[in-house]
Design an enzyme around this catalytic site. Sequence first.
Site, short mmCIF file in Angstrom:
data_model
loop_
_atom_site.label_atom_id
_atom_site.label_comp_id
_atom_site.label_asym_id
_atom_site.label_seq_id
_atom_site.Cartn_x
_atom_site.Cartn_y
_atom_site.Cartn_z
N CYS A 155 4.53 1.35 -7.33
CA CYS A 155 4.16 0.63 -8.54
C CYS A 155 5.15 -0.50 -8.79
O CYS A 155 6.34 -0.36 -8.57
CB CYS A 155 4.12 1.51 -9.79
SG CYS A 155 2.85 2.74 -9.80
N ARG A 176 6.56 -2.77 -2.47
CA ARG A 176 6.80 -1.44 -3.03
C ARG A 176 5.65 -0.47 -2.74
O ARG A 176 5.81 0.73 -2.89
CB ARG A 176 7.02 -1.54 -4.54
CG ARG A 176 8.23 -2.37 -4.91
CD ARG A 176 8.30 -2.61 -6.40
NE ARG A 176 8.54 -1.38 -7.14
CZ ARG A 176 9.73 -0.84 -7.32
NH1 ARG A 176 10.80 -1.41 -6.80
NH2 ARG A 176 9.87 0.27 -8.00
N TRP A 188 0.28 2.26 -7.63
CA TRP A 188 0.23 3.17 -6.49
C TRP A 188 -0.32 4.47 -7.07
O TRP A 188 0.34 5.15 -7.84
CB TRP A 188 1.64 3.37 -5.93
CG TRP A 188 1.71 4.02 -4.59
CD1 TRP A 188 1.53 3.42 -3.38
CD2 TRP A 188 2.01 5.39 -4.32
NE1 TRP A 188 1.70 4.35 -2.37
CE2 TRP A 188 1.99 5.55 -2.92
CE3 TRP A 188 2.27 6.50 -5.11
CZ2 TRP A 188 2.23 6.78 -2.30
CZ3 TRP A 188 2.52 7.72 -4.51
CH2 TRP A 188 2.49 7.84 -3.11
N ASN A 233 5.19 2.36 -14.87
CA ASN A 233 5.57 2.97 -13.59
C ASN A 233 6.13 4.35 -13.89
O ASN A 233 6.86 4.49 -14.87
CB ASN A 233 6.71 2.20 -12.92
CG ASN A 233 6.29 0.84 -12.47
OD1 ASN A 233 5.13 0.49 -12.55
ND2 ASN A 233 7.26 0.08 -12.00
N GLY A 234 5.85 5.31 -13.01
CA GLY A 234 6.41 6.64 -13.22
C GLY A 234 5.31 7.67 -13.40
O GLY A 234 4.13 7.38 -13.15
N GLU A 275 15.26 9.16 13.53
CA GLU A 275 14.97 7.87 12.92
C GLU A 275 14.00 7.05 13.78
O GLU A 275 13.09 6.39 13.28
CB GLU A 275 16.29 7.11 12.67
CG GLU A 275 16.14 5.74 12.07
CD GLU A 275 15.45 5.70 10.70
OE1 GLU A 275 15.19 6.75 10.11
OE2 GLU A 275 15.16 4.58 10.25
N LYS A 283 10.34 5.65 12.53
CA LYS A 283 9.93 4.24 12.61
C LYS A 283 8.59 4.14 13.32
O LYS A 283 7.70 3.42 12.90
CB LYS A 283 10.97 3.40 13.38
CG LYS A 283 12.27 3.15 12.67
CD LYS A 283 12.21 2.15 11.55
CE LYS A 283 11.99 2.72 10.20
NZ LYS A 283 12.93 3.40 9.45
N GLU A 330 5.59 5.69 11.09
CA GLU A 330 5.24 5.07 9.82
C GLU A 330 4.63 3.68 9.99
O GLU A 330 3.83 3.26 9.16
CB GLU A 330 6.42 5.04 8.84
CG GLU A 330 7.58 4.18 9.23
CD GLU A 330 8.75 4.27 8.25
OE1 GLU A 330 8.55 4.62 7.09
OE2 GLU A 330 9.89 4.00 8.69
N HIS A 335 11.10 25.80 23.51
CA HIS A 335 10.79 26.88 22.57
C HIS A 335 9.45 26.65 21.86
O HIS A 335 9.22 27.23 20.81
CB HIS A 335 11.94 27.04 21.56
CG HIS A 335 13.22 27.43 22.22
ND1 HIS A 335 13.48 28.73 22.62
CD2 HIS A 335 14.28 26.70 22.63
CE1 HIS A 335 14.66 28.78 23.21
NE2 HIS A 335 15.17 27.55 23.23
N LYS A 377 7.94 1.53 -1.02
CA LYS A 377 9.32 1.23 -0.68
C LYS A 377 10.30 2.10 -1.45
O LYS A 377 11.30 2.55 -0.93
CB LYS A 377 9.59 -0.26 -0.97
CG LYS A 377 11.01 -0.71 -0.65
CD LYS A 377 11.26 -0.71 0.83
CE LYS A 377 12.66 -1.11 1.21
NZ LYS A 377 12.99 -0.67 2.59
C1 F6R Z 1 11.64 4.94 6.13
C2 F6R Z 1 12.10 4.73 4.78
C3 F6R Z 1 12.17 5.90 3.90
C4 F6R Z 1 13.42 5.81 2.98
C5 F6R Z 1 13.37 6.94 1.95
C6 F6R Z 1 14.59 6.93 1.05
O1 F6R Z 1 11.60 3.75 6.86
O2 F6R Z 1 12.39 3.63 4.38
O3 F6R Z 1 12.17 7.09 4.60
O4 F6R Z 1 14.56 5.89 3.76
O5 F6R Z 1 12.23 6.82 1.16
O6 F6R Z 1 14.65 5.76 0.30
P1 F6R Z 1 15.99 5.30 -0.38
O7 F6R Z 1 16.97 4.98 0.69
O8 F6R Z 1 15.61 4.10 -1.19
O9 F6R Z 1 16.47 6.44 -1.23
#
Ligand code: F6R
Length: 613
Positions: A2, A27, A77, A103-104, A486, A490, A493, A509, A608
């Site tokens: 949002c 976002r 969102w 938002n929220g 990680e 990537k 997502e 396993h 985001k």
């Molecule tokens: C993945 C990504 C998310 C953030 C997670 C935590 O690419 O960006 O997994 O790492 O949502 O977000 P923050 O760092 O803002 O707490």
Amino acid sequence: MCGIVGYTGNEAAAPILLDGLSKLEYRGYDSAGIAVFDPESRETAVVRAPGRLLNLVQKTDGGAAVPGNCGIGHTRWATHGEPTEANAHPHHSAGDLVIGAHNGIIENYQELKQKLLRHDYTFYSDTDTEVAVNLVDYYYKKYNIGPIDAIAKAMVRIRGTYALALMFRDYPGEIWVARKDSPLIIGLTDDAALLASDVPAILKYTRTVYYIDNLEMARLTPGHVTFYDLNGDAVEKESTEITWDAEAAEKGGYEHFMLKEIHEQPKAVRDTLGCYIHDNVIDLSATGLTEEFMRSLERLYIIGCGSAYHVGAAGKYIIEDLADIPVETDLASEFRYRNPRFAKNSLMIVISQSGETADTLAALRMAKERGVPVLAVVNVVGSSIARECDYCMYTYAGPEIAVATTKAYSAQLVSIYMLAVRLGRLRGVLDEETYAADIAEMTALPDKMERVLEDKERIQWFASKFANAHDIFFVGRGADYAISLEGSLKMKEISYIHSEAYAAGELKHGTISLVEDGTLVIGVLTQKDLLEKTVSNMTECRARGAYLMGLTSYGNYFVEDSDDFTIYVPKAEEHFIGSLAIIPLQLLGYYTGVARGVDVDKPRNLAKSVTVE
Ligand code: F6R
């Protein structure tokens, strides 16, 4: 997750609102809307559209069809109800006296809705926001009070999180806001006031911003803002000047923000290291941590979500090794609901780019309630986590716009390295010589990262070859496993290809049953005592038809005997080489996503900043 914007001033509000919303698209959202007060007709027009912001831009003729100088806007969102026009914000109260965007999440919205239904209120949407707007309307009318008192009464009744922007029919040209646990900033110019969920939305107009605290309200009029506490008393606040330039939040010639941010990693890492390393000494005094306190630590808890958690996963290996302190790493969403037995003399480290992640913030609060001090490794200045922690280690990645994190992750990782090395030296685990060598190794990382980026065409080629893969497995041991986590995130997502990361020793396993002809298995092979074991595990996958990609450092040429495709990164000290190894994996995810036609900067269903649970 949002986005909220607002403007009151002399200019036409709608184009400014639409422009602000476009800066918040990163976002994540699935519908959008604006409300603008027209002084000619004395009416407030509300226009909403499901889908991309472009739909709203077209519907309003770029804002030209919605005249007026005061308005609010929102990208939603969906949480309560489908992403339809009826559920899109702004919402109006029954009778149109109050219009608001939010938002929220209002947790007790059902209970509040029942109360309002008993008072003959009617509802047209499924949202909790419509309930909040009507609750303010209810108190406003019932007690015949001003907006601040009505909002305060509603805030006392509401359980949950909110950044709320409201316009009252009786107060044309004014915007009223309230905040609890959802990000909100206010910006001022000489003749306008703006509000937004994040800085990029208002940077074009002003660099002077105010951070509104939890359970505070504000009244915005052109060129002015007044803050209030829950009692309705005015509160004084200092403004902050935003130092990063507007270009930092633009694509700067790159096709996507994500690619730009991948290339900004050497700078993000250089800037972050430069802030804490002076004259070849790690100086963490800016964080508030004292040497005496650091020496006294007996246990660390590293908490985060998603990629931030993956930094913690790497941090466990690195800190335990370099500083000899037991480290527990956990997902914030799990940690906050278990009953951890905090050891004495412990420190919680929360890691967050946005500084607003709901679960991470909740974990921070839990630790503080139990008397455990919290160090935050955080990127966004003035964010909730930055303000609530005891010690703050800012990362200097600059604004990160692409939903998938890259440069903030890298800045977080080097922050953990610095912490590990500083703790190791203070506790006598690292001698002076090793300490100096480690600092030199860290300082050399940005140049080496640049060299990794030069090799991106090979990765682009490889990505196009596997763009139709169904499953991709990332494997590694020790710190390589943390990097695999990680790399896999990537990939999934932004390419939407199913992908998992496994500790290589775990394959046998269970997971190896998923390997079939052509399955891509990517091995992260940088840890010298462990990489041969991972190569053996990969070879077992190849025997079942897998195609193998190895990611290792120059010199380990024997890897080519076992795999089908090898990517090399420059040699570096093993504790820090993850900063190099992650880059090819980010590029692989990126180019695979692009090859598959995914909107890599805004992948589906993702936000985001995850400000709700
Ligand atoms: C993945 C990504 C998310 C953030 C997670 C935590 O690419 O960006 O997994 O790492 O949502 O977000 P923050 O760092 O803002 O707490």
